[in-house]
Design an enzyme around this catalytic site. Sequence first.
Site, short mmCIF file in Angstrom:
data_model
loop_
_atom_site.label_atom_id
_atom_site.label_comp_id
_atom_site.label_asym_id
_atom_site.label_seq_id
_atom_site.Cartn_x
_atom_site.Cartn_y
_atom_site.Cartn_z
N GLU A 248 153.18 41.94 -39.69
CA GLU A 248 152.02 41.62 -38.96
C GLU A 248 152.32 40.18 -38.59
O GLU A 248 152.23 39.61 -37.40
CB GLU A 248 151.04 41.36 -40.07
CG GLU A 248 150.33 42.69 -40.53
CD GLU A 248 149.23 42.79 -41.54
OE1 GLU A 248 148.75 41.49 -41.55
OE2 GLU A 248 149.32 43.79 -42.21
N GLU B 177 151.11 49.98 -46.58
CA GLU B 177 149.94 49.77 -47.39
C GLU B 177 149.15 50.97 -47.88
O GLU B 177 148.68 51.17 -49.02
CB GLU B 177 149.04 48.81 -46.61
CG GLU B 177 149.50 47.49 -46.53
CD GLU B 177 150.26 47.04 -45.54
OE1 GLU B 177 150.65 45.98 -45.10
OE2 GLU B 177 150.87 48.10 -44.69
#
Length: 251
Positions: free
Chosen positions: A110, A130
């Site tokens: 990210e 995730e």
Amino acid sequence: MGKPVVTDEDGTRWITLDRPEILNALSVGDLAVITEAVTGIGPDISAIVLTGTGDRAFSAGMHVNTFADATPDSGRAIISSVRDCVGAIRLAPVPTVAMINGYCLGAAFEMALACDLRVAHPEVRFGLPEVKLGIPSVVDAALLHHYVGLSKAKEIILTAGLYSVTDLATYGLANRIVPPAQLREAVLDLLAPITACTSEVIAAQKELFETWLNHGLQHGIDTSVDVFADLFNTPATLTAIAQYQMTRSRR
């Protein structure tokens, strides 16, 4: 080795994630260091580069232990810290580059997406693992579909797989793909024409990118007109125009 190392060199701030023994995995404390390093730049800093120590990883993202005993309240605090850190990178008024030297996973991916530019070597692997932990990819994972399209973004997020930089080359995720030994040189070459511009115009252009991402077409166009006009109040803009005219007249 431990918290991110922040060094300034020739007007560029280098932020190096520095836990190579665990693939430069991040703690919440590290996020605060990065946020401060990004938001605390002065007028002498014209660019920011993020990278990782060693030759195995940019970063594996947040250390899994961060989430081991999380509750809804502490989980919110953790992800809010990620949001604030990655947001600071995305909103920095100077150009930001991720110099990606290995695995680039989770929150670190990210961060790379939030940077303006990405330079990587051919063995780099990206991933958002995730969902394997039962938690969603969030925050600036929302940028992924702008780079690779919605279908590919869903594949990357939902499979939680690893993708090589060459797998994603057709999407333009990396601005440059070079051998490991040439990463730094490629970053500096990429930054050279950008940092030669006025700091005012780079900051304004970056704000416009953010407007274009967050608002509709007409709003973005109208805002562009205002930003364009306002820059003529800036002495640096008038100087840059005069210098450009002088250069052209000599040709």
